[in-house]
Motif scaffolding. Structure first.
Motif, PDB file in Angstrom:
ATOM      1  N   MET A   1       0.945  -1.310  -0.018  1.00 49.21           N
ATOM      2  CA  MET A   1      -0.138  -0.083   0.021  1.00 49.21           C
ATOM      3  C   MET A   1       1.052   1.368   0.146  1.00 49.21           C
ATOM      4  SD  MET A   1      -3.335  -0.619   0.245  1.00 49.21           S
ATOM      5  CE  MET A   1      -2.558  -1.370  -1.468  1.00 49.21           C
ATOM      6  N   ARG A  46      -4.486   5.989  -1.091  1.00 49.07           N
ATOM      7  CA  ARG A  46      -5.616   5.896  -0.150  1.00 49.07           C
ATOM      8  C   ARG A  46      -5.259   6.119   1.362  1.00 49.07           C
ATOM      9  NH1 ARG A  46     -11.018   4.695  -2.741  1.00 49.07           N
ATOM     10  NH2 ARG A  46     -10.492   3.552  -4.305  1.00 49.07           N
ATOM     11  N   PRO A  47      -5.654   7.120   1.860  1.00 53.23           N
ATOM     12  CA  PRO A  47      -5.053   7.099   3.410  1.00 53.23           C
ATOM     13  C   PRO A  47      -5.646   6.041   4.032  1.00 53.23           C
ATOM     14  CG  PRO A  47      -6.236   9.256   2.717  1.00 53.23           C
ATOM     15  CD  PRO A  47      -6.322   8.185   1.521  1.00 53.23           C
TER      16      PRO A  47
ATOM     17  N   ASP B 101     -24.803  -0.449  -3.794  1.00 50.63           N
ATOM     18  CA  ASP B 101     -24.856   0.585  -4.366  1.00 50.63           C
ATOM     19  C   ASP B 101     -23.489   1.542  -4.387  1.00 50.63           C
ATOM     20  OD1 ASP B 101     -25.130   1.689  -2.135  1.00 50.63           O
ATOM     21  OD2 ASP B 101     -26.777   3.102  -2.864  1.00 50.63           O
ATOM     22  N   GLU B 102     -22.515   1.103  -3.641  1.00 56.96           N
ATOM     23  CA  GLU B 102     -21.347   1.681  -3.677  1.00 56.96           C
ATOM     24  C   GLU B 102     -20.687   0.994  -4.814  1.00 56.96           C
ATOM     25  OE1 GLU B 102     -18.893   3.310  -0.674  1.00 56.96           O
ATOM     26  OE2 GLU B 102     -20.471   2.602   1.145  1.00 56.96           O
ATOM     27  N   GLU B 105     -16.119   0.407  -6.638  1.00 60.84           N
ATOM     28  CA  GLU B 105     -15.426   1.400  -5.936  1.00 60.84           C
ATOM     29  C   GLU B 105     -15.546   1.303  -4.331  1.00 60.84           C
ATOM     30  OE1 GLU B 105     -13.374   3.876  -6.265  1.00 60.84           O
ATOM     31  OE2 GLU B 105     -13.702   5.109  -4.589  1.00 60.84           O
ATOM     32  N   GLU B 108     -13.120  -1.364  -3.037  1.00 59.86           N
ATOM     33  CA  GLU B 108     -11.794  -0.905  -3.264  1.00 59.86           C
ATOM     34  C   GLU B 108     -11.167   0.341  -2.113  1.00 59.86           C
ATOM     35  OE1 GLU B 108     -11.350   0.551  -7.354  1.00 59.86           O
ATOM     36  OE2 GLU B 108      -9.881  -0.879  -7.612  1.00 59.86           O
ATOM     37  N   ARG B 109     -12.499   0.910  -2.074  1.00 56.54           N
ATOM     38  CA  ARG B 109     -12.123   1.963  -0.793  1.00 56.54           C
ATOM     39  C   ARG B 109     -12.028   1.459   0.439  1.00 56.54           C
ATOM     40  NH1 ARG B 109     -15.282   4.278   3.059  1.00 56.54           N
ATOM     41  NH2 ARG B 109     -17.288   3.338   2.350  1.00 56.54           N
ATOM     42  N   VAL B 110     -12.661   0.488   0.956  1.00 52.17           N
ATOM     43  CA  VAL B 110     -12.634  -0.129   2.285  1.00 52.17           C
ATOM     44  C   VAL B 110     -11.431  -1.047   2.678  1.00 52.17           C
ATOM     45  CG1 VAL B 110     -15.176   0.180   3.009  1.00 52.17           C
ATOM     46  CG2 VAL B 110     -14.190  -2.041   2.136  1.00 52.17           C
ATOM     47  N   GLN B 112      -8.556  -0.817   0.305  1.00 47.52           N
ATOM     48  CA  GLN B 112      -7.184  -0.070   0.083  1.00 47.52           C
ATOM     49  C   GLN B 112      -6.954   0.940   1.258  1.00 47.52           C
ATOM     50  OE1 GLN B 112      -7.521   1.231  -3.790  1.00 47.52           O
ATOM     51  NE2 GLN B 112      -7.242  -0.845  -4.696  1.00 47.52           N
ATOM     52  N   SER B 113      -7.878   1.272   2.104  1.00 46.49           N
ATOM     53  CA  SER B 113      -7.753   2.112   3.223  1.00 46.49           C
ATOM     54  C   SER B 113      -7.539   1.261   4.416  1.00 46.49           C
ATOM     55  CB  SER B 113      -8.925   3.134   3.489  1.00 46.49           C
ATOM     56  OG  SER B 113      -9.942   2.234   3.933  1.00 46.49           O
ATOM     57  N   SER B 114      -7.527  -0.238   4.406  1.00 53.33           N
ATOM     58  CA  SER B 114      -7.097  -1.284   5.412  1.00 53.33           C
ATOM     59  C   SER B 114      -8.320  -0.822   6.586  1.00 53.33           C
ATOM     60  CB  SER B 114      -6.055  -1.054   6.057  1.00 53.33           C
ATOM     61  OG  SER B 114      -4.913  -1.322   4.939  1.00 53.33           O
ATOM     62  N   LEU B 115      -9.644  -0.439   6.066  1.00 50.89           N
ATOM     63  CA  LEU B 115     -10.767  -0.385   6.931  1.00 50.89           C
ATOM     64  C   LEU B 115     -11.122  -1.560   7.514  1.00 50.89           C
ATOM     65  CD1 LEU B 115     -13.936   2.137   6.162  1.00 50.89           C
ATOM     66  CD2 LEU B 115     -12.827   1.430   8.379  1.00 50.89           C
ATOM     67  N   PRO B 138      -6.162  -6.654  -2.270  1.00 49.71           N
ATOM     68  CA  PRO B 138      -4.991  -7.409  -1.491  1.00 49.71           C
ATOM     69  C   PRO B 138      -5.335  -8.106  -0.277  1.00 49.71           C
ATOM     70  CG  PRO B 138      -4.892  -4.991  -1.113  1.00 49.71           C
ATOM     71  CD  PRO B 138      -6.035  -5.488  -2.008  1.00 49.71           C
TER      72      PRO B 138
END
Lengths: 340, 340
Positions: A1, A46-47, B101-102, B105, B108-110, B112-115, B138
């Motif tokens: 990352m 991405r932060p 509906d997200e 993307e 990827e958001r959750v 790649q931000s390691s949420l 990943p």
DNA sequence: CTGAAAGCGCTAACAG
DNA sequence: CTGTTAGCGCTTTCAG
């Protein structure tokens, strides 16, 4: 990352500058801003959520506590949850899903570990053991429902008292003199989930005010229970010409039972349901109904939380006004047309 | 909030020792362990989730992506979600709720931000645009459903082919020779949500194998559609004595329609539904049914993810065997008793 | 308008 | 068996 340091190096600036470009918390020359943004794009940066949460003391996550077993209609609950998630996203927050069976301890867990920074709790009962816990938590919360002691808490709900009254008024306006409320299973009343009781209150008060006979009975979810309950009701009160139903799962069986008993809807029996619009519309005949504005409640709940998180203040209690839609299931009582 | 340093000071040990007592990742003398545990209790210490996630590279959070509009029955979905949350908690994980509906993307958001550190994606379609994204992410994921190209992915689902076949076998065993599948709305087939098609496949194959006539028709959710569809079906194929229903919302209307048409269940028409048990049991008569094992699917999904997170390997495809429960809605076709 | 540097609270080598 | 230390990746003073 890819990290903020890599972006900074790529753009030839300091890491803090990248941070500020992203947050907009201080002014940046349009030149460096552009350069940073290009680097962010180029590297697909991405932060990291944890790092951000740790440094800023904000997880940007809301907890949503959903009931497991409840008198609440499941699709309505889902509508509500969906609305919470959608609205939270609009405010750049995510939603952590908790089930009620984690109890008060679950709330403490997610709050005290800073996993979330605010909570939405659904299906709050009149004497809910989570209420005192929420009051002590070091973060804002919103309750859907309305506990006996709501001091210092923010509550949002449909105005069920008004909903009950509105149903009575609708039927009374049509000329009905004897009506009944077919309520939720008795377990729901015993658990004192406020909404059932408040509807009943509105129903009884309005009946008194309008001078109509208003009787009330709980009803379980089985077909046999519906049959038995309705038979009993009509035996005890043969003059009943209008029914208010607050019990979504029995709507289908109820229509069936009335058909079996030879009561046509609405000619012999008018019906008003307190339920989701799509349920009302998919029946035959289409039901006059008071909607549970799940979407609006979810929206309101999240907006209140965000306001609180930003230090604003919100009303302690928000009761959303019910809206009655007249459809095919209610009409003047036959043979009473024109009577006062 | 109390930090690990304060606990360490209170217990007279190093912060790392507190950490190790809590994680059990190295042996601690029972003496210091006790002392630390007492301090943890006394101070009411809760590890900060973000700090822990940042340091350990593990958020201990799973993403659950739920569909918004779908042919899927909402209560089943909710059952499933509940099972995911409950199981995740057993493995000391929390669940982040995302809506479909997200789109890709959102995943990827959750990720790649390691949420989150793994994902469960429900209601995967045959040609789902999220599938290629999941493959590149990943971190591990599990799909509920079964896309056309599932290479490199882990999928779990009910074995709908077997479910369709099992319904046919049940009716054929009872002596029926002409049966029909009342399916989901045609939109669901067109979206190619695998499950509807696979049931159809199982139905058709089994009918062929058993030498019975098996016709098939989609059906929308309105009462009128059910009425029309059934009338048409019985006009075209008057010999039909058995119905397989994969369309939970029309079950009530269907029973009603059959009554109107003067067909008794099961004397004149046997019924087998593919639906949740509680739905089958709350009908009159109680329906023979193949259950959608939502709870088990949720459990399986989370267990697979946890296994993957721990470096283990899991089967690429898990098809849970359907289970048919015979209830009151299916019997030998009247007038055909004893026929081959 | 920008950079350097000090943490946020915890984990996990590394050292003893 | 335990302590010291170096980060994890970001935000936010503090300085310039």
């Amino acid at each position: 990352m890819v990290t903020i340091a890599e972006v900074a190096r790529h753009a030839g600036v300091a890491a803090s500058t990248v941070s500020y470009v992203l947050s907009g918390k201080r002014s940046i020359s349009s030149d460096t801003r552009a350069r940073v943004q290009r680097s962010v794009q180029a590297l697909g940066y991405r932060p990291n959520a944890s790092a951000r949460a740790l440094a800023s003391q904000r997880a940007n996550v809301l907890a949503l506590v959903v009931p497991l077993r409840t008198g609440m209609h499941v699709p309505v609950m889902m509508q509500f949850a969906t609305s919470v998630v959608t609205t939270a996203r609009r405010f750049d927050h995510d939603v952590l899903l908790l089930t009620a069976d984690e109890g008060p301890e679950g709330l403490e867990r997610v709050a005290q570990s800073s996993l979330v920074d605010a909570l939405v709790v659904m299906d709050v009962e009149l004497h809910d053991e989570r209420v005192p816990v929420l009051r002590e938590l070091p973060m804002p919360s919103v309750l859907i429902g309305y506990p006996a002691d709501a001091d210092g808490l923010t509550c949002i709900d449909l105005d069920f008292v008004a909903a009950g009254a509105q149903c009575v008024d609708h039927l009374a306006d049509l000329g009905h003199h004897s009506i009944a409320l077919l309520g939720t299973p008795s377990a729901v009343y015993e658990r004192q989930t406020g909404f059932a009781q408040r509807t009943l209150t509105g129903f009884v008060d309005a009946a008194g005010r309008r001078g109509v006979l208003g009787v009330e009975t709980p009803c379980e979810h089985t077909f046999d229970a519906v049959l038995h309950t309705v038979e009993q009701l009509l035996r005890d009160h043969p003059g009943i010409t209008g029914l208010v139903v607050q019990n979504e799962p029995i709507i289908g069986p109820l229509l069936d039972v009335l058909r079996r008993l030879g009561r046509r809807v609405p000619e012999d029996m008018s019906l008003v349901a307190i339920c989701a619009d799509d349920v009302a519309e998919s029946q035959v005949p289409r039901l006059s109904s008071v909607t549970i504005p799940a979407e609006q409640i979810g929206l309101q709940a999240v907006e209140s939380l965000i306001t609180k998180l930003e230090g604003g203040s919100v009303p302690a209690l928000t009761l959303l006004p019910p809206g009655l839609t007249a459809r095919a299931s209610s009409s003047q009582p036959t043979g009473h047309i024109g009577s006062p």
